[in-house]
Design a protein around this motif. Structure first.
Motif, PDB file in Angstrom:
ATOM      1  N   VAL A 187       3.933 -72.104-118.212  1.00 54.87           N
ATOM      2  CA  VAL A 187       3.970 -73.354-117.435  1.00 54.87           C
ATOM      3  C   VAL A 187       5.164 -73.290-116.487  1.00 54.87           C
ATOM      4  O   VAL A 187       6.203 -72.709-116.813  1.00 54.87           O
ATOM      5  N   SER A 188       4.979 -73.855-115.293  1.00 54.80           N
ATOM      6  CA  SER A 188       6.097 -73.960-114.357  1.00 54.80           C
ATOM      7  C   SER A 188       6.323 -75.441-114.092  1.00 54.80           C
ATOM      8  O   SER A 188       5.378 -76.222-113.998  1.00 54.80           O
ATOM      9  N   LEU A 189       7.588 -75.819-114.011  1.00 55.65           N
ATOM     10  CA  LEU A 189       7.919 -77.219-113.784  1.00 55.65           C
ATOM     11  C   LEU A 189       9.352 -77.323-113.285  1.00 55.65           C
ATOM     12  O   LEU A 189      10.147 -76.443-113.577  1.00 55.65           O
ATOM     13  N   ILE A 190       9.583 -78.357-112.432  1.00 52.00           N
ATOM     14  CA  ILE A 190       8.707 -79.486-112.151  1.00 52.00           C
ATOM     15  C   ILE A 190       8.188 -79.413-110.705  1.00 52.00           C
ATOM     16  O   ILE A 190       8.869 -78.889-109.836  1.00 52.00           O
ATOM     17  N   ASN A 191       6.996 -79.943-110.508  1.00 46.95           N
ATOM     18  CA  ASN A 191       6.549 -80.235-109.151  1.00 46.95           C
ATOM     19  C   ASN A 191       7.391 -81.429-108.663  1.00 46.95           C
ATOM     20  O   ASN A 191       8.266 -81.900-109.376  1.00 46.95           O
ATOM     21  N   THR A 192       7.123 -81.910-107.463  1.00 43.81           N
ATOM     22  CA  THR A 192       7.973 -82.970-106.906  1.00 43.81           C
ATOM     23  C   THR A 192       7.760 -84.304-107.622  1.00 43.81           C
ATOM     24  O   THR A 192       6.703 -84.569-108.194  1.00 43.81           O
ATOM     25  N   LEU A 193       8.801 -85.107-107.553  1.00 40.94           N
ATOM     26  CA  LEU A 193       8.754 -86.457-108.125  1.00 40.94           C
ATOM     27  C   LEU A 193       8.266 -87.425-107.063  1.00 40.94           C
ATOM     28  O   LEU A 193       8.771 -87.427-105.929  1.00 40.94           O
ATOM     29  N   ILE A 239       8.699 -71.532-116.598  1.00 37.54           N
ATOM     30  CA  ILE A 239       9.358 -71.243-115.317  1.00 37.54           C
ATOM     31  C   ILE A 239       9.962 -72.559-114.835  1.00 37.54           C
ATOM     32  O   ILE A 239       9.250 -73.552-114.671  1.00 37.54           O
ATOM     33  N   GLY A 240      11.271 -72.551-114.638  1.00 37.74           N
ATOM     34  CA  GLY A 240      11.953 -73.792-114.300  1.00 37.74           C
ATOM     35  C   GLY A 240      12.243 -73.898-112.817  1.00 37.74           C
ATOM     36  O   GLY A 240      12.558 -72.915-112.155  1.00 37.74           O
ATOM     37  N   MET A 241      12.098 -75.085-112.295  1.00 35.34           N
ATOM     38  CA  MET A 241      12.470 -75.330-110.897  1.00 35.34           C
ATOM     39  C   MET A 241      12.763 -76.803-110.702  1.00 35.34           C
ATOM     40  O   MET A 241      12.335 -77.653-111.487  1.00 35.34           O
ATOM     41  N   GLY A 242      13.482 -77.088-109.630  1.00 36.89           N
ATOM     42  CA  GLY A 242      13.826 -78.465-109.282  1.00 36.89           C
ATOM     43  C   GLY A 242      15.279 -78.519-108.856  1.00 36.89           C
ATOM     44  O   GLY A 242      16.169 -78.573-109.702  1.00 36.89           O
ATOM     45  N   GLY A 243      15.525 -78.437-107.566  1.00 39.47           N
ATOM     46  CA  GLY A 243      16.878 -78.608-107.043  1.00 39.47           C
ATOM     47  C   GLY A 243      17.807 -77.429-107.199  1.00 39.47           C
ATOM     48  O   GLY A 243      19.016 -77.580-107.035  1.00 39.47           O
ATOM     49  N   ILE A 244      17.274 -76.252-107.489  1.00 42.15           N
ATOM     50  CA  ILE A 244      18.150 -75.084-107.636  1.00 42.15           C
ATOM     51  C   ILE A 244      18.618 -74.616-106.260  1.00 42.15           C
ATOM     52  O   ILE A 244      17.800 -74.345-105.382  1.00 42.15           O
ATOM     53  N   ARG A 245      19.938 -74.539-106.072  1.00 44.00           N
ATOM     54  CA  ARG A 245      20.404 -73.971-104.806  1.00 44.00           C
ATOM     55  C   ARG A 245      21.529 -72.957-104.985  1.00 44.00           C
ATOM     56  O   ARG A 245      21.980 -72.359-104.007  1.00 44.00           O
ATOM     57  N   THR A 246      21.982 -72.767-106.220  1.00 46.77           N
ATOM     58  CA  THR A 246      23.001 -71.741-106.475  1.00 46.77           C
ATOM     59  C   THR A 246      22.595 -70.961-107.721  1.00 46.77           C
ATOM     60  O   THR A 246      21.736 -71.396-108.498  1.00 46.77           O
ATOM     61  N   ALA A 247      23.255 -69.814-107.908  1.00 45.82           N
ATOM     62  CA  ALA A 247      23.002 -69.020-109.115  1.00 45.82           C
ATOM     63  C   ALA A 247      23.365 -69.828-110.361  1.00 45.82           C
ATOM     64  O   ALA A 247      22.687 -69.731-111.385  1.00 45.82           O
ATOM     65  N   THR A 248      24.409 -70.632-110.257  1.00 43.95           N
ATOM     66  CA  THR A 248      24.799 -71.452-111.413  1.00 43.95           C
ATOM     67  C   THR A 248      23.682 -72.423-111.776  1.00 43.95           C
ATOM     68  O   THR A 248      23.363 -72.607-112.958  1.00 43.95           O
ATOM     69  N   PHE A 253      19.052 -73.544-115.721  1.00 49.13           N
ATOM     70  CA  PHE A 253      17.642 -73.614-116.114  1.00 49.13           C
ATOM     71  C   PHE A 253      17.326 -72.562-117.173  1.00 49.13           C
ATOM     72  O   PHE A 253      16.569 -72.824-118.123  1.00 49.13           O
ATOM     73  N   LEU A 254      17.906 -71.366-117.015  1.00 51.12           N
ATOM     74  CA  LEU A 254      17.670 -70.320-118.017  1.00 51.12           C
ATOM     75  C   LEU A 254      18.274 -70.756-119.354  1.00 51.12           C
ATOM     76  O   LEU A 254      17.678 -70.557-120.417  1.00 51.12           O
ATOM     77  N   LEU A 255      19.432 -71.389-119.292  1.00 51.34           N
ATOM     78  CA  LEU A 255      20.062 -71.894-120.523  1.00 51.34           C
ATOM     79  C   LEU A 255      19.212 -72.987-121.168  1.00 51.34           C
ATOM     80  O   LEU A 255      19.162 -73.105-122.390  1.00 51.34           O
ATOM     81  N   ALA A 256      18.540 -73.766-120.336  1.00 50.62           N
ATOM     82  CA  ALA A 256      17.695 -74.843-120.861  1.00 50.62           C
ATOM     83  C   ALA A 256      16.412 -74.304-121.481  1.00 50.62           C
ATOM     84  O   ALA A 256      15.637 -75.062-122.067  1.00 50.62           O
ATOM     85  N   GLY A 257      16.188 -73.003-121.345  1.00 52.34           N
ATOM     86  CA  GLY A 257      15.034 -72.407-122.004  1.00 52.34           C
ATOM     87  C   GLY A 257      14.018 -71.768-121.081  1.00 52.34           C
ATOM     88  O   GLY A 257      12.999 -71.253-121.538  1.00 52.34           O
ATOM     89  N   ALA A 258      14.283 -71.784-119.759  1.00 51.99           N
ATOM     90  CA  ALA A 258      13.339 -71.152-118.832  1.00 51.99           C
ATOM     91  C   ALA A 258      13.471 -69.628-118.912  1.00 51.99           C
ATOM     92  O   ALA A 258      14.558 -69.104-119.160  1.00 51.99           O
ATOM     93  N   THR A 259      12.356 -68.946-118.684  1.00 50.64           N
ATOM     94  CA  THR A 259      12.348 -67.484-118.642  1.00 50.64           C
ATOM     95  C   THR A 259      12.586 -67.007-117.215  1.00 50.64           C
ATOM     96  O   THR A 259      13.130 -65.935-116.988  1.00 50.64           O
ATOM     97  N   ALA A 260      12.139 -67.801-116.250  1.00 46.75           N
ATOM     98  CA  ALA A 260      12.333 -67.480-114.836  1.00 46.75           C
ATOM     99  C   ALA A 260      12.527 -68.801-114.097  1.00 46.75           C
ATOM    100  O   ALA A 260      12.347 -69.880-114.685  1.00 46.75           O
ATOM    101  N   VAL A 261      12.899 -68.681-112.835  1.00 49.58           N
ATOM    102  CA  VAL A 261      13.107 -69.897-112.033  1.00 49.58           C
ATOM    103  C   VAL A 261      12.393 -69.756-110.691  1.00 49.58           C
ATOM    104  O   VAL A 261      12.129 -68.644-110.230  1.00 49.58           O
ATOM    105  N   GLU A 262      12.099 -70.877-110.077  1.00 48.54           N
ATOM    106  CA  GLU A 262      11.596 -70.867-108.705  1.00 48.54           C
ATOM    107  C   GLU A 262      12.589 -71.616-107.818  1.00 48.54           C
ATOM    108  O   GLU A 262      13.149 -72.633-108.222  1.00 48.54           O
TER     109      GLU A 262
END
Lengths: 299, 243
Positions: A187-193, A239-248, A253-262
């Motif tokens: 599963v990938s999340l989140i789509n837009t709010l 797969i985690g996403m939502g507002g990522i703009r830096t490596a941190t 997101f990886l710490l929160a349990g995602a395997t990959a990010v978008e």
């Protein structure tokens, strides 16, 4: 150090993907990124038939974010196969197609077409577009609706099936579980709010559709929370996403349990950002003495 | 310069890429609370020899306020050149161009006028503004060609809008190049259509990515929705549904 991750049968050289709708078909970014440095790209939402999308204006900047109401403008699956696939299949990265529809039959038809494309190892099923009527979100808001689409697609689609979830629901965990049960590989999340912006002086909404999807740093805490909750509840990769703009941000997101990010909206501010984030994750791992991406876990 | 308009002159450590009149830059806005997206600004002038380009920025919000506050020595992150420029006549092709600008929309017309001049053509400018104090870069335009002015207030040139100026209907001109507020461009396009004059307009639809990826800045053309950032920002009015 090994940055590779696995999503179902899909092997990614690193955990950084670009999010659908923010990266075109990749080629738009050819001057800005080395595709060899990305885990993969998720290309623009593709529907069975061509769609003109919503009328202009489709975008409004909001505090630390933006609303969009593009409405899945695309030239349809047949056009993709004939004109876009030959180009994207040459890119030296994994290419995932985001598939959208308004009926189960539409999803099934597009998924079956994508199943035949050798260089498309995965699809991301968009059951969460907030910008079109029956734009998938109708399916994505109930566990039963989500499961019914996934089950039908699973029957015709043999490769890695990722399902993109909507945050505009009461219980995203229940939907994630239903989708896993129905045969999704990830599963990938989140789509837009779903959001809205108003021009007070003109006394009108800023988007032609009145409401639209909110993305950007403003949504990150909500996204992290949902990724965390879903990752606790399912055994398929998230797969985690939502507002990522830096490596941190990506590491969080990886710490929160995602395997990959978008990476989505951040591509608009820095068209090279996805590549920089991939490097930054490697730097973080080096700094923390980590060998594998899966070592990025909370203490 | 005029009210709330600033000229930004940028250079780069490396040679700047070649640019065409009508193209634009996406400028990153740094350290402004809540502001996220880049701001698209058209290229006002470009000199490859000096490795220098200039932009006219009108302060309309927090992003442009930051841009207008830049001082000599400050660094601005720009992605450029973006989009397709104005359709310039081939070398030796006859062309009698009238360049029509409204407000800060006059910006790309200086670079365009200079390029036309380099091709041996004689550009004429028609500049529209609210009032005399808002007529931008008049001296620079006068160095390149004849300048006509309209002001809504009537304290400079002909009173009214650019469409009220008789030069617009002067049959000597066979090409209009237009940049300004949309209602002005639509009005000029209608005149061009009536006269059968070739007419190109530069749109400034609200955009995010600037490179044709996000599909936010679309214009409803005769071929459907197309990205202004990538397919434009300059369009021949034949492609639009304006006339």
């Amino acid at each position: 150090m090994d940055l590779s991750v696995r999503i179902g049968e899909l092997e990614l050289r690193n955990p950084v993907l670009t999010a659908s709708g923010t990266f075109g078909y990749g080629t738009e970014y050819a001057d800005f990124v080395d595709f060899n440095c990305l885990g993969g790209i998720v290309v623009k939402g593709t529907t069975l038939h061509a769609r003109e999308g919503n009328p202009y204006p489709r975008m409004a900047e909001t505090p630390s974010g933006m609303l969009n109401a593009v409405g899945l403008q695309n030239k349809g699956a047949r056009y993709f196969v004939e004109h876009i696939y030959p180009v994207v299949s040459e890119l030296p990265t994994q290419v995932i197609v985001n598939v959208s529809g308004s009926t189960i039959d539409d999803y099934v038809a597009v998924a079956a077409m994508m199943n035949e494309l050798e260089r498309i190892p995965a699809i991301e099923l968009n059951i969460s577009c907030p910008n079109v009527k029956q734009g998938g979100m109708a399916f994505g808001v109930t566990p039963e609706g989500a499961a019914s689409v996934v089950k039908a697609v699973r029957e015709v689609y043999a490769k890695t099936l990722i399902v993109k979830l909507s945050p505009n629901v009461t219980d995203i965990v229940a939907i994630a579980r239903a989708v896993e049960e129905a045969g999704a590989d990830s599963v990938s999340l989140i789509n837009t709010l779903l959001g809205m912006a108003i021009d007070a002086e003109r006394r009108r909404p800023l988007l032609s559709t009145v409401t639209g999807g909110l993305s950007g740093p403003a949504v990150k805490p909500v996204a992290l929370r949902m990724v965390w909750q879903v990752a606790q509840a399912v055994s398929i990769p998230v797969i985690g996403m939502g507002g990522i703009r830096t490596a941190t941000d990506a590491v969080e997101f990886l710490l929160a349990g995602a395997t990959a990010v978008e990476i989505g909206t951040a591509n608009f501010i820095d068209p090279s950002v996805s590549q920089k984030i991939a490097y930054g994750i490697a730097e973080y791992m080096a700094r923390h003495g980590m060998e594998r991406v899966s070592d990025i876990t909370m203490l | 310069m005029g009210t709330s308009v600033v000229r930004l002159v940028l250079t780069a450590p490396d040679p700047l890429p070649a640019m065409r009149p009508g193209q634009f830059a996406e400028l990153r806005i740094d350290d402004v609370k809540d502001v996220l997206l880049r701001r698209p600004i058209s290229i006002h002038d470009f000199c490859a020899g000096d490795n220098e380009l200039s932009l006219l920025v009108q302060q309309v919000g927090k992003g442009t306020e930051w841009l207008c506050g830049r001082r000599e020595g400050d660094v601005v992150n720009a992605v450029l050149p973006l989009g397709n420029g104005f359709g310039l006549p081939a070398d030796g092709e006859p062309c009698a161009p009238l360049l029509i600008g409204g407000g800060v929309g006059v910006a790309p017309l200086l670079f365009l006028g200079k390029e036309l001049r380099r091709k041996g053509l004689a550009p004429t400018f028609l500049l529209g503004a609210r009032a005399a104090k808002d007529v931008l870069c008049r001296e620079q335009f006068e160095e390149v060609g004849d300048v006509y002015v309209t002001t809504e207030k009537g304290d400079d040139g002909v009173q009214g809008f650019v469409t009220d100026h008789p030069v617009l209907r002067d049959r000597r001109y066979d090409s209009f190049f237009v940049c300004g507020p949309k209602p002005m461009m639509v009005a000029v396009a209608k005149v061009a259509d009536e006269l059968g004059t070739r007419c190109e307009v530069s749109l400034e639809n609200r955009m995010a990515c600037g490179i044709g990826a996000c599909l936010c800045c679309v214009e409803d053309t005769k071929e459907g929705n197309v990205c202004v950032c990538k397919e434009g920002p300059v369009f021949n009015i034949n492609r639009l549904r304006w006339t």
